[in-house]
Scaffold this motif. Sequence first.
Motif, PDB file in Angstrom:
ATOM      1  N   PRO A  61       0.803  -1.353  -0.029  1.00 37.11           N
ATOM      2  CA  PRO A  61       0.004   0.160  -0.144  1.00 37.11           C
ATOM      3  C   PRO A  61       0.834   1.350  -0.118  1.00 37.11           C
ATOM      4  O   PRO A  61       0.178   2.319  -0.147  1.00 37.11           O
ATOM      5  CB  PRO A  61      -0.708   0.060   1.317  1.00 37.11           C
ATOM      6  CG  PRO A  61       0.012  -1.048   2.179  1.00 37.11           C
ATOM      7  CD  PRO A  61       0.740  -1.746   1.474  1.00 37.11           C
ATOM      8  N   GLU A  62       2.357   1.252  -0.068  1.00 46.04           N
ATOM      9  CA  GLU A  62       3.049   2.120   0.133  1.00 46.04           C
ATOM     10  C   GLU A  62       2.683   3.290   1.268  1.00 46.04           C
ATOM     11  O   GLU A  62       2.539   4.273   1.059  1.00 46.04           O
ATOM     12  CB  GLU A  62       2.990   3.125  -1.056  1.00 46.04           C
ATOM     13  CG  GLU A  62       3.728   2.067  -2.299  1.00 46.04           C
ATOM     14  CD  GLU A  62       3.730   2.910  -3.753  1.00 46.04           C
ATOM     15  OE1 GLU A  62       3.868   4.033  -3.775  1.00 46.04           O
ATOM     16  OE2 GLU A  62       3.630   2.231  -4.578  1.00 46.04           O
ATOM     17  N   ALA A  63       2.497   2.594   2.547  1.00 44.32           N
ATOM     18  CA  ALA A  63       2.047   3.290   3.726  1.00 44.32           C
ATOM     19  C   ALA A  63       2.342   2.497   4.918  1.00 44.32           C
ATOM     20  O   ALA A  63       2.479   1.068   4.934  1.00 44.32           O
ATOM     21  CB  ALA A  63       0.573   3.642   3.566  1.00 44.32           C
ATOM     22  N   GLU A  64       2.151   3.134   6.181  1.00 38.45           N
ATOM     23  CA  GLU A  64       2.207   2.552   7.296  1.00 38.45           C
ATOM     24  C   GLU A  64       0.894   1.795   7.683  1.00 38.45           C
ATOM     25  O   GLU A  64      -0.061   2.322   7.390  1.00 38.45           O
ATOM     26  CB  GLU A  64       2.592   3.346   8.420  1.00 38.45           C
ATOM     27  CG  GLU A  64       4.052   3.767   8.582  1.00 38.45           C
ATOM     28  CD  GLU A  64       4.434   4.478   9.753  1.00 38.45           C
ATOM     29  OE1 GLU A  64       3.463   5.081  10.352  1.00 38.45           O
ATOM     30  OE2 GLU A  64       5.598   4.834   9.899  1.00 38.45           O
ATOM     31  N   VAL A  65       1.074   0.669   8.133  1.00 42.28           N
ATOM     32  CA  VAL A  65      -0.017  -0.220   8.252  1.00 42.28           C
ATOM     33  C   VAL A  65      -0.205  -0.925   9.767  1.00 42.28           C
ATOM     34  O   VAL A  65       1.186  -1.399  10.341  1.00 42.28           O
ATOM     35  CB  VAL A  65       0.020  -1.602   7.328  1.00 42.28           C
ATOM     36  CG1 VAL A  65      -0.991  -2.642   7.514  1.00 42.28           C
ATOM     37  CG2 VAL A  65       0.016  -1.046   5.754  1.00 42.28           C
ATOM     38  N   LEU A  66      -1.071  -1.016  10.366  1.00 44.82           N
ATOM     39  CA  LEU A  66      -1.040  -1.455  11.678  1.00 44.82           C
ATOM     40  C   LEU A  66      -1.706  -3.080  11.728  1.00 44.82           C
ATOM     41  O   LEU A  66      -2.780  -3.252  10.733  1.00 44.82           O
ATOM     42  CB  LEU A  66      -2.322  -0.821  12.586  1.00 44.82           C
ATOM     43  CG  LEU A  66      -2.289  -1.334  14.160  1.00 44.82           C
ATOM     44  CD1 LEU A  66      -1.192  -0.997  14.784  1.00 44.82           C
ATOM     45  CD2 LEU A  66      -3.798  -0.598  14.801  1.00 44.82           C
ATOM     46  N   GLU A  67      -0.879  -3.855  12.254  1.00 45.01           N
ATOM     47  CA  GLU A  67      -0.961  -5.236  11.858  1.00 45.01           C
ATOM     48  C   GLU A  67      -0.462  -6.288  13.055  1.00 45.01           C
ATOM     49  O   GLU A  67       0.486  -5.622  13.859  1.00 45.01           O
ATOM     50  CB  GLU A  67      -0.413  -5.710  10.520  1.00 45.01           C
ATOM     51  CG  GLU A  67       1.245  -5.689  10.387  1.00 45.01           C
ATOM     52  CD  GLU A  67       1.777  -5.878   9.145  1.00 45.01           C
ATOM     53  OE1 GLU A  67       1.541  -6.621   8.480  1.00 45.01           O
ATOM     54  OE2 GLU A  67       2.557  -4.954   8.791  1.00 45.01           O
ATOM     55  N   ILE A  68      -0.725  -7.396  12.804  1.00 51.10           N
ATOM     56  CA  ILE A  68      -0.156  -8.286  13.897  1.00 51.10           C
ATOM     57  C   ILE A  68       1.439  -8.590  13.768  1.00 51.10           C
ATOM     58  O   ILE A  68       1.656  -8.378  12.348  1.00 51.10           O
ATOM     59  CB  ILE A  68      -0.949  -9.690  13.769  1.00 51.10           C
ATOM     60  CG1 ILE A  68      -1.009 -10.342  12.570  1.00 51.10           C
ATOM     61  CG2 ILE A  68      -2.459  -9.427  14.567  1.00 51.10           C
ATOM     62  CD1 ILE A  68      -1.305 -11.730  12.617  1.00 51.10           C
ATOM     63  N   PRO A  69       2.057  -8.738  14.595  1.00 54.85           N
ATOM     64  CA  PRO A  69       3.690  -8.966  14.222  1.00 54.85           C
ATOM     65  C   PRO A  69       3.691 -10.405  13.328  1.00 54.85           C
ATOM     66  O   PRO A  69       2.771 -11.406  13.454  1.00 54.85           O
ATOM     67  CB  PRO A  69       4.223  -9.447  15.658  1.00 54.85           C
ATOM     68  CG  PRO A  69       3.073  -9.419  16.741  1.00 54.85           C
ATOM     69  CD  PRO A  69       1.804  -8.949  16.008  1.00 54.85           C
ATOM     70  N   ALA A  70       4.380 -10.338  12.306  1.00 52.41           N
ATOM     71  CA  ALA A  70       4.501 -11.481  11.383  1.00 52.41           C
ATOM     72  C   ALA A  70       5.867 -11.511  10.884  1.00 52.41           C
ATOM     73  O   ALA A  70       6.513 -10.511  10.595  1.00 52.41           O
ATOM     74  CB  ALA A  70       3.508 -11.132  10.318  1.00 52.41           C
ATOM     75  N   GLY A  71       6.022 -12.477   9.924  1.00 48.27           N
ATOM     76  CA  GLY A  71       7.141 -12.519   9.140  1.00 48.27           C
ATOM     77  C   GLY A  71       7.473 -13.814   8.450  1.00 48.27           C
ATOM     78  O   GLY A  71       6.422 -14.652   8.458  1.00 48.27           O
ATOM     79  N   MET A  72       8.742 -14.093   7.687  1.00 50.93           N
ATOM     80  CA  MET A  72       9.003 -15.102   6.893  1.00 50.93           C
ATOM     81  C   MET A  72       9.675 -16.142   7.627  1.00 50.93           C
ATOM     82  O   MET A  72      10.221 -15.997   8.386  1.00 50.93           O
ATOM     83  CB  MET A  72       9.654 -14.819   5.883  1.00 50.93           C
ATOM     84  CG  MET A  72       8.904 -13.743   4.789  1.00 50.93           C
ATOM     85  SD  MET A  72       7.266 -13.873   4.338  1.00 50.93           S
ATOM     86  CE  MET A  72       7.806 -15.362   3.308  1.00 50.93           C
ATOM     87  N   LEU A  73       9.428 -17.545   7.477  1.00 51.24           N
ATOM     88  CA  LEU A  73      10.074 -18.350   8.129  1.00 51.24           C
ATOM     89  C   LEU A  73      11.872 -18.244   7.651  1.00 51.24           C
ATOM     90  O   LEU A  73      11.800 -18.249   6.223  1.00 51.24           O
ATOM     91  CB  LEU A  73       9.548 -19.995   7.662  1.00 51.24           C
ATOM     92  CG  LEU A  73       8.674 -20.336   8.733  1.00 51.24           C
ATOM     93  CD1 LEU A  73       7.562 -19.683   8.592  1.00 51.24           C
ATOM     94  CD2 LEU A  73       8.553 -21.885   8.461  1.00 51.24           C
ATOM     95  N   ASP A  74      12.485 -18.509   8.342  1.00 53.50           N
ATOM     96  CA  ASP A  74      14.198 -18.212   7.928  1.00 53.50           C
ATOM     97  C   ASP A  74      14.430 -19.533   7.722  1.00 53.50           C
ATOM     98  O   ASP A  74      13.878 -20.660   8.107  1.00 53.50           O
ATOM     99  CB  ASP A  74      15.010 -17.406   9.128  1.00 53.50           C
ATOM    100  CG  ASP A  74      14.556 -15.968   9.226  1.00 53.50           C
ATOM    101  OD1 ASP A  74      13.978 -15.532   8.048  1.00 53.50           O
ATOM    102  OD2 ASP A  74      14.809 -15.476  10.095  1.00 53.50           O
ATOM    103  N   ALA A  75      15.735 -19.802   6.945  1.00 57.25           N
ATOM    104  CA  ALA A  75      16.463 -20.944   6.825  1.00 57.25           C
ATOM    105  C   ALA A  75      16.748 -21.635   8.121  1.00 57.25           C
ATOM    106  O   ALA A  75      16.761 -22.927   8.088  1.00 57.25           O
ATOM    107  CB  ALA A  75      17.622 -20.762   5.951  1.00 57.25           C
ATOM    108  N   SER A  76      16.854 -20.833   8.988  1.00 59.17           N
ATOM    109  CA  SER A  76      17.366 -21.491  10.476  1.00 59.17           C
ATOM    110  C   SER A  76      16.139 -21.948  11.552  1.00 59.17           C
ATOM    111  O   SER A  76      16.189 -22.636  12.265  1.00 59.17           O
ATOM    112  CB  SER A  76      18.094 -20.442  11.307  1.00 59.17           C
ATOM    113  OG  SER A  76      17.126 -19.216  11.626  1.00 59.17           O
ATOM    114  N   ASP A  77      14.757 -21.559  10.905  1.00 60.44           N
ATOM    115  CA  ASP A  77      13.841 -21.869  11.720  1.00 60.44           C
ATOM    116  C   ASP A  77      13.393 -23.489  11.309  1.00 60.44           C
ATOM    117  O   ASP A  77      13.343 -23.957  10.142  1.00 60.44           O
ATOM    118  CB  ASP A  77      12.451 -21.183  11.256  1.00 60.44           C
ATOM    119  CG  ASP A  77      12.500 -19.671  11.700  1.00 60.44           C
ATOM    120  OD1 ASP A  77      12.877 -19.439  12.809  1.00 60.44           O
ATOM    121  OD2 ASP A  77      12.229 -18.943  10.815  1.00 60.44           O
ATOM    122  N   GLN A  78      13.013 -24.274  12.518  1.00 56.06           N
ATOM    123  CA  GLN A  78      12.893 -25.630  12.329  1.00 56.06           C
ATOM    124  C   GLN A  78      11.305 -25.929  12.178  1.00 56.06           C
ATOM    125  O   GLN A  78      10.899 -26.717  11.652  1.00 56.06           O
ATOM    126  CB  GLN A  78      13.372 -26.763  13.468  1.00 56.06           C
ATOM    127  CG  GLN A  78      14.849 -26.407  13.336  1.00 56.06           C
ATOM    128  CD  GLN A  78      15.267 -27.724  14.660  1.00 56.06           C
ATOM    129  OE1 GLN A  78      14.627 -27.948  15.357  1.00 56.06           O
ATOM    130  NE2 GLN A  78      16.784 -27.488  14.541  1.00 56.06           N
TER     131      GLN A  78
END
Length: 172
Positions: A61-78
């Motif tokens: 959206p090219e803007a600040e967004v209020l959201e839950i914490p989130a992210g991508m699984l990293d290679a180190s994540d089991q």
Amino acid sequence: MNVTDRKILYDGHYKLTQLLVQDGNDQLKRERFEPGQAVGALVFDSRKQRYLFVRQFRVGPEAEVLEIPAGMLDASDQSPEQAIRREIEEELGYKVNQLLPITECFPSPGNSAEKFYLYYAEVREQSGPGGGVADEHEQIEVVELSREQLATEPWQDAKTLVAVQWERLRQR
């Protein structure tokens, strides 16, 4: 329908693949966005009786967004559970006391291979500063909301809306 061939069109921060899909006698070309697997959680601080969200700039959206914490699984994540615990600590500065799975879903199955793992997390004490990871260029503001504010916020982010609706149904 069957996928008969795939070709990588772009392999940068994300990947874009072209699929050849056989539909009877027809062969269709379809592009598929492949960001990987992601996690997110509706986080509740049981000591403060507040929900914890993040506000950050998002390129969609090219803007600040209020959201839950989130992210991508990293290679180190089991596992997705390890990934969401890491994200909550990085973004909010809390260790997770309780983690409950809400759902696994494909946010946009028509054009994306992303699989999303959604959780509810309870926390009690802040163990670090939060705010994101500097070398990932995260500039995150932590926002606390009451139960009443949760119900009246005009959510723009789909994963957050799903998590909030789940919580509102759970409270009935």
